[in-house]
Structure formats: structure tokens, C-alpha cells
Design a protein around this motif. Structure first.
Motif, PDB file in Angstrom:
ATOM      1  N   ALA A 242      -7.423   8.130 -23.359  1.00 58.36           N
ATOM      2  CA  ALA A 242      -6.134   8.692 -23.981  1.00 58.36           C
ATOM      3  C   ALA A 242      -4.974   7.766 -23.607  1.00 58.36           C
ATOM      4  O   ALA A 242      -3.856   8.177 -23.821  1.00 58.36           O
ATOM      5  N   TYR A 243      -5.164   6.810 -22.950  1.00 59.21           N
ATOM      6  CA  TYR A 243      -4.063   5.867 -22.397  1.00 59.21           C
ATOM      7  C   TYR A 243      -2.990   6.607 -21.629  1.00 59.21           C
ATOM      8  O   TYR A 243      -1.695   6.223 -21.860  1.00 59.21           O
ATOM      9  N   GLY A 244      -3.174   7.661 -20.839  1.00 60.91           N
ATOM     10  CA  GLY A 244      -2.055   8.159 -20.228  1.00 60.91           C
ATOM     11  C   GLY A 244      -1.218   9.096 -21.101  1.00 60.91           C
ATOM     12  O   GLY A 244      -0.133   9.627 -20.687  1.00 60.91           O
ATOM     13  N   THR A 245      -1.476   9.336 -22.403  1.00 58.08           N
ATOM     14  CA  THR A 245      -0.665  10.305 -23.245  1.00 58.08           C
ATOM     15  C   THR A 245      -0.694  11.512 -23.119  1.00 58.08           C
ATOM     16  O   THR A 245       0.333  12.377 -23.612  1.00 58.08           O
ATOM     17  N   LEU A 246      -1.793  12.076 -22.495  1.00 60.19           N
ATOM     18  CA  LEU A 246      -2.304  13.546 -22.221  1.00 60.19           C
ATOM     19  C   LEU A 246      -1.972  13.940 -20.693  1.00 60.19           C
ATOM     20  O   LEU A 246      -1.712  15.052 -20.376  1.00 60.19           O
ATOM     21  N   GLY A 247      -1.826  13.059 -19.922  1.00 60.67           N
ATOM     22  CA  GLY A 247      -1.638  13.069 -18.369  1.00 60.67           C
ATOM     23  C   GLY A 247      -1.888  12.109 -17.613  1.00 60.67           C
ATOM     24  O   GLY A 247      -2.387  11.147 -18.088  1.00 60.67           O
TER      25      GLY A 247
ATOM     26  N   ALA B 197      -4.935  11.843 -41.805  1.00 61.50           N
ATOM     27  CA  ALA B 197      -4.143  12.869 -41.641  1.00 61.50           C
ATOM     28  C   ALA B 197      -4.922  14.042 -40.638  1.00 61.50           C
ATOM     29  O   ALA B 197      -4.135  14.526 -39.936  1.00 61.50           O
ATOM     30  N   ILE B 198      -6.045  14.319 -40.894  1.00 63.54           N
ATOM     31  CA  ILE B 198      -6.755  15.230 -40.174  1.00 63.54           C
ATOM     32  C   ILE B 198      -6.625  14.949 -38.638  1.00 63.54           C
ATOM     33  O   ILE B 198      -6.303  15.941 -37.910  1.00 63.54           O
ATOM     34  N   VAL B 199      -7.105  13.910 -38.454  1.00 63.05           N
ATOM     35  CA  VAL B 199      -7.341  13.308 -36.928  1.00 63.05           C
ATOM     36  C   VAL B 199      -5.889  13.234 -36.300  1.00 63.05           C
ATOM     37  O   VAL B 199      -5.555  13.651 -35.130  1.00 63.05           O
ATOM     38  N   ALA B 200      -4.957  12.835 -37.097  1.00 61.99           N
ATOM     39  CA  ALA B 200      -3.667  12.907 -36.476  1.00 61.99           C
ATOM     40  C   ALA B 200      -3.073  13.920 -36.295  1.00 61.99           C
ATOM     41  O   ALA B 200      -2.016  14.327 -35.266  1.00 61.99           O
TER      42      ALA B 200
ATOM     43  N   SER C 171      -4.418  15.116 -32.824  1.00 60.34           N
ATOM     44  CA  SER C 171      -3.996  14.320 -31.901  1.00 60.34           C
ATOM     45  C   SER C 171      -2.472  14.786 -31.596  1.00 60.34           C
ATOM     46  O   SER C 171      -2.297  14.917 -30.208  1.00 60.34           O
ATOM     47  N   GLU C 172      -1.831  15.076 -32.466  1.00 56.71           N
ATOM     48  CA  GLU C 172      -0.290  15.601 -32.333  1.00 56.71           C
ATOM     49  C   GLU C 172      -0.401  16.990 -31.877  1.00 56.71           C
ATOM     50  O   GLU C 172       0.257  17.217 -30.872  1.00 56.71           O
ATOM     51  N   GLY C 173      -1.303  17.790 -32.070  1.00 56.73           N
ATOM     52  CA  GLY C 173      -1.582  19.206 -31.539  1.00 56.73           C
ATOM     53  C   GLY C 173      -1.794  19.181 -29.986  1.00 56.73           C
ATOM     54  O   GLY C 173      -1.240  19.929 -29.327  1.00 56.73           O
ATOM     55  N   LEU C 174      -2.486  18.179 -29.711  1.00 60.50           N
ATOM     56  CA  LEU C 174      -3.125  17.992 -28.218  1.00 60.50           C
ATOM     57  C   LEU C 174      -1.973  17.346 -27.460  1.00 60.50           C
ATOM     58  O   LEU C 174      -1.875  17.988 -26.293  1.00 60.50           O
ATOM     59  N   ARG C 175      -1.316  16.609 -28.012  1.00 60.93           N
ATOM     60  CA  ARG C 175      -0.186  16.086 -27.146  1.00 60.93           C
ATOM     61  C   ARG C 175       1.106  17.157 -26.926  1.00 60.93           C
ATOM     62  O   ARG C 175       1.282  17.178 -25.902  1.00 60.93           O
ATOM     63  N   ALA C 176       0.921  17.870 -28.087  1.00 61.39           N
ATOM     64  CA  ALA C 176       1.965  19.140 -27.930  1.00 61.39           C
ATOM     65  C   ALA C 176       1.507  20.002 -26.913  1.00 61.39           C
ATOM     66  O   ALA C 176       2.731  20.462 -26.066  1.00 61.39           O
ATOM     67  N   LYS C 177       0.468  20.299 -26.738  1.00 56.47           N
ATOM     68  CA  LYS C 177      -0.061  20.985 -25.688  1.00 56.47           C
ATOM     69  C   LYS C 177       0.276  20.338 -24.438  1.00 56.47           C
ATOM     70  O   LYS C 177       0.640  21.252 -23.442  1.00 56.47           O
ATOM     71  N   PHE C 178      -0.476  19.344 -24.106  1.00 52.60           N
ATOM     72  CA  PHE C 178      -0.518  18.833 -22.679  1.00 52.60           C
ATOM     73  C   PHE C 178       0.849  18.139 -22.387  1.00 52.60           C
ATOM     74  O   PHE C 178       1.227  17.694 -21.240  1.00 52.60           O
ATOM     75  N   ASP C 179       1.770  17.792 -23.332  1.00 51.05           N
ATOM     76  CA  ASP C 179       2.987  16.890 -23.045  1.00 51.05           C
ATOM     77  C   ASP C 179       4.176  17.533 -23.952  1.00 51.05           C
ATOM     78  O   ASP C 179       4.424  16.728 -24.900  1.00 51.05           O
ATOM     79  N   PRO C 180       4.330  18.641 -23.988  1.00 48.89           N
ATOM     80  CA  PRO C 180       5.270  19.192 -24.829  1.00 48.89           C
ATOM     81  C   PRO C 180       6.629  18.585 -24.759  1.00 48.89           C
ATOM     82  O   PRO C 180       7.181  18.689 -26.029  1.00 48.89           O
ATOM     83  N   ARG C 181       7.227  17.913 -23.821  1.00 44.23           N
ATOM     84  CA  ARG C 181       8.538  17.084 -23.963  1.00 44.23           C
ATOM     85  C   ARG C 181       8.338  15.576 -24.534  1.00 44.23           C
ATOM     86  O   ARG C 181       9.202  15.150 -24.654  1.00 44.23           O
ATOM     87  N   GLY C 182       6.835  15.151 -24.687  1.00 47.30           N
ATOM     88  CA  GLY C 182       6.887  13.895 -25.289  1.00 47.30           C
ATOM     89  C   GLY C 182       7.313  12.966 -24.309  1.00 47.30           C
ATOM     90  O   GLY C 182       7.714  11.685 -24.862  1.00 47.30           O
ATOM     91  N   ILE C 183       7.002  12.790 -22.830  1.00 43.07           N
ATOM     92  CA  ILE C 183       7.419  11.607 -21.900  1.00 43.07           C
ATOM     93  C   ILE C 183       6.426  11.083 -21.601  1.00 43.07           C
ATOM     94  O   ILE C 183       6.639  10.039 -20.842  1.00 43.07           O
ATOM     95  N   LEU C 184       5.182  11.503 -21.592  1.00 35.50           N
ATOM     96  CA  LEU C 184       4.074  10.437 -21.044  1.00 35.50           C
ATOM     97  C   LEU C 184       3.562   9.311 -21.954  1.00 35.50           C
ATOM     98  O   LEU C 184       2.976   9.544 -23.295  1.00 35.50           O
ATOM     99  N   ASN C 185       3.975   8.201 -21.767  1.00 32.34           N
ATOM    100  CA  ASN C 185       3.621   6.875 -22.734  1.00 32.34           C
ATOM    101  C   ASN C 185       4.023   7.295 -24.103  1.00 32.34           C
ATOM    102  O   ASN C 185       2.974   6.790 -24.796  1.00 32.34           O
ATOM    103  N   PRO C 186       5.099   7.869 -24.438  1.00 31.88           N
ATOM    104  CA  PRO C 186       5.049   7.858 -25.936  1.00 31.88           C
ATOM    105  C   PRO C 186       5.079   6.754 -26.701  1.00 31.88           C
ATOM    106  O   PRO C 186       5.609   5.601 -26.284  1.00 31.88           O
ATOM    107  N   GLY C 187       4.594   6.795 -27.818  1.00 31.72           N
ATOM    108  CA  GLY C 187       4.409   5.721 -28.698  1.00 31.72           C
ATOM    109  C   GLY C 187       3.287   4.747 -28.367  1.00 31.72           C
ATOM    110  O   GLY C 187       3.158   3.873 -29.309  1.00 31.72           O
ATOM    111  N   VAL C 188       2.512   4.665 -27.246  1.00 29.66           N
ATOM    112  CA  VAL C 188       1.745   3.786 -26.702  1.00 29.66           C
ATOM    113  C   VAL C 188       0.570   3.605 -27.721  1.00 29.66           C
ATOM    114  O   VAL C 188       0.096   2.436 -28.061  1.00 29.66           O
ATOM    115  N   MET C 189       0.098   4.560 -28.355  1.00 33.07           N
ATOM    116  CA  MET C 189      -1.015   4.411 -29.154  1.00 33.07           C
ATOM    117  C   MET C 189      -0.887   4.612 -30.616  1.00 33.07           C
ATOM    118  O   MET C 189      -1.614   4.631 -31.376  1.00 33.07           O
TER     119      MET C 189
END
Length: 382
Positions: A158-163, A357-360, A363-381
């Protein structure tokens, strides 16, 4: 740069963050779109917190240098079987590779093609801090206690995008007593892929299958490992079984075999190229993909994982080239990742294969759950 030395300090920094954070380990593997934000290095979280050789398990803080991990395992004649690469030569970086960064990138070497699988297949558990500053744990510290595999494996790659990983638990395996390489020279690409496929379907437990450069006359290398008598027998049987592809030579010197596969693992062959990608797809589609890429731009290619992993390098590359590679990788059911490029290119192109579209949405749902503010490595992937 903030370099906390405890998990609690990491949690406090993330909880108090007012903007994006660039999560990193030892700084040796800058893959993905550059992140604009305050640097948070996890390299201060050091130490092996549990090592039970008899249980084949090791637990370490995320910033523990890989050199420390390897040294501890070597004393007990054990290893991380998934063979993580060291990309400092390829990428021209400094710093110290860390175990947390290896897990965050699911970094897996040539032995990935064997039964041991990738890094995530050896991962037993993780501790991490999510985007709200909450410390979470999943999985176990030893194999008998492992539960909740899905979340543990989701963090791997996850390259640090979830935690921000703070601790990882890994399965280890005995280090082989001996190793040998069976080499076939002068093969054309089609026959090389066929030979690798044939070797990997034998009962002789091939732990590496590599061909390159991808051109008429390239060299094919097959690795076998284990007890000395077993290695000698299996290498001999491979030579016999591949006789239809040419006369094979066996390199039984352990140090020479190790040096060869370290170069393959770290892809030092492309260190002089400014633009490097790696593509994962079915070996049967490798020729199609390479032909399509070379119609756009001539590149040098090497095949690992029996043809399932293609390393490609060029003296220069741009957004059109990576888009072309992404298009044809998707067409063939694979994915291309940009590993090396000038900073101005990395900043403007997607380094990772664009998701459907389905995987995206997942992915967006997981990031919203684990990083709701979008501050962890945003955009790296992206």
C-alpha cells in the motif's frame, strides 16, 4: 524531517498533522509520484523485538535496517525467503533499506517464482498508525496465532497510503546449504520462455528463472537450492531435461551463484538507464507486450519470474511511453510500474497501472476508511 523513535510518537505526529505527510523509511526507494508534504521518516523505529528461530518467526520495528535483519537471520542460518531487493544501485540512491519499507512495497525478488511466494505471503502481522493517529494491529506475532490475514496483506504493497507501519511480523525459512545455476547461452526469446516454463514445471524445485537481455543470443539462468547432494542431482536432471534447448552449463560455486542472483534481484543491469519500468503479466504474453513497447520506443528488456516479470529500461522516457506501456499491459491482463525516471517525469505521470473503475472505487473506499483526511502519502500511487 520528523524522525520519531516510538510508535506513540508516530501516532502523535499523525494526529496533530495539519496537512499531507510524506511517509518514508530509509529513503532508498523513491517509487511513485513525489509527495508534497512534511517528511515523516520511520527509520527511527529500530530493533528486533522478537525472534524465535525454532518457530521460524521474526518481529521487528519498521525502521530496522535490512542489514540488521539479515545479520540476525544469518547467525541462525535462516533468511527472508522472498529475497527483497536493494535498489540503491539501480536508482542511484543512498540511505539504508528498512524492513518496513520492504513490506510497504511488497518487495519480492527472484524467488517469488517458487513456492515461497511474495513478501505478503511471508507476512504474519502488522502494527500501524492510521490517518487519524490511531494505533492498530492485525495478524499475529507467530504463525499459530495469525488471524485476520486480509488486513495484514492489504497493508503490504500500500506504500504507506493506508497507514504508517510501525512493526511487522514475518515468517522466515532455513538458509539453503548449497545453490547452483544452470545456464543456457544463445537462446532466442521464444525458446527461452519455453525453456523457463519447462523448467518450472519439473519436480526439481527451481527457485529462479531469468533471461536477458531479451534478444537473440540472450542467456537463460535457472537456480536450484537446498542440500548439496540434492542440488547437484537436480541441476544435473535439469541439464538433461533441457537438452532440446541446447547444451547447458552448471555453476556450482555458491558465491558466484549468489553474486549472479544478487545482480538479478537488484536489476543492476539497468543502472545506467534513466527510465526503468517493471511489468507483471503472464509469461505467454511477454513477447506480445515487448513487441508493442518496442514499436513505440526501443528498450532493453530482461525477464524474471519465468517470464512473468519484465524489467525494461531506456536512456530516456516520457509520459507517452509510460501511457503506452500501461495500455498494453492492461490489454494483456498485466500491470506496469514506473520504477525510475527524472523527477519532472515522475511528477506528471501515473507511476502505477491505472485501476479499472471497480478497483478504483474499492481503493478509494479503503483510503477513506483508514485515512479520512487524505494525509498519508497522498497521490503516491496515482
Amino acid at each position: 524531517m520528523q524522525r520519531p523513535k516510538t510508535e506513540d510518537a508516530v501516532a502523535a505526529i499523525i494526529a496533530a498533522a495539519k496537512g499531507p505527510l510524506r511517509i518514508e523509511g530509509g529513503g532508498t526507494r523513491p517509487i511513485g509520484r513525489p509527495v508534497e508534504g512534511d517528511a515523516l521518516s520511520l527509520s527511527g523505529l529500530q530493533g528486533i523485538t522478537l525472534y524465535e528461530p525454532g518457530a521460524l518467526t521474526l518481529v521487528a520495528m519498521a525502521g530496522t535496517p535490512m542489514a540488521d535483519i539479515d545479520a540476525a537471520l544469518a547467525r541462525e542460518k535462516q533468511m527472508l525467503a522472498f529475497e527483497p531487493s536493494d535498489m540503491r544501485t539501480l536508482l542511484g540512491t543512498k540511505g539504508t533499506p528498512t524492513i518496513g519499507a520492504v513490506v510497504a512495497g511488497n518487495v519480492s525478488g527472484p524467488r517469488r517464482v517458487s513456492a515461497v511466494g511474495a513478501c505478503r505471503d511471508s507476512l504474519l502481522g502488522v502494527r500501524f498508525v492510521d490517518g487519524a493517529g490511531t494505533v492498530l494491529k492485525n495478524g499475529g506475532r507467530v504463525m499459530k496465532n495469525v488471524t485476520g490475514y486480509d488486513l495484514t496483506k492489504m497493508m503490504c504493497g500500500a506504500y504507506g497510503t493506508l497507514g504508517a507501519l510501525t512493526e511487522v511480523s514475518l515468517k522466515v525459512l532455513p538458509r539453503p546449504d548449497a545453490a547452483a545455476t544452470v545456464t543456457l547461452e544463445g537462446l532466442d526469446p521464444g525458446r527461452a520462455v519455453a525453456a523457463m516454463s519447462a523448467a518450472l514445471t519439473t519436480p526439481f524445485e527451481v527457485t529462479g528463472a531469468f533471461y536477458g537481455p531479451y534478444a537473440d543470443g540472450g542467456a537463460l539462468h535457472l537456480r536450484v537450492e537446498g542440500m548439496e547432494s540434492s542440488v547437484a542431482y537436480r541441476a544435473g536432471e535439469l541439464v538433461k531435461g533441457l537438452a532440446a534447448f541446447g547444451e547447458a552449463a552448471v555453476q556450482a560455486d555458491v558465491e558466484k551463484t549468489a553474486a549472479l542472483w544478487t545482480d538479478i534481484r537488484d536489476m543492476t543491469y539497468l543502472a545506467d538507464r534513466s527510465f526503468v519500468t517493471r511489468t507483471s503479466l503472464r509469461p505467454s504474453t511477454a513477447a506480445d507486450f515487448i513487441a508493442a513497447v518496442n514499436e513505440h520506443t526501443g528498450m532493453t528488456h530482461y525477464l524474471d519470474w519465468g517470464g512473468g516479470l519484465i524489467w525494461s529500461g531506456a536512456q530516456a522516457g516520457d509520459a507517452d511511453l509510460i501511457a503506452h506501456m500501461h495500455t498494453h499491459a492492461a490489454r494483456l491482463g498485466g500491470h506496469t510500474t514506473l520504477i525510475k525516471a527524472p523527477d519532472d517525469v515522475r511528477a506528471t505521470v501515473p507511476s502505477f497501472q491505472p485501476e479499472n473503475a471497480i478497483v478504483a472505487a474499492l481503493s478509494e473506499g479503503l483510503r477513506a476508511k483508514f485515512d479520512p483526511r487524505g494525509i498519508l502519502n497522498p497521490g503516491v500511487m496515482t
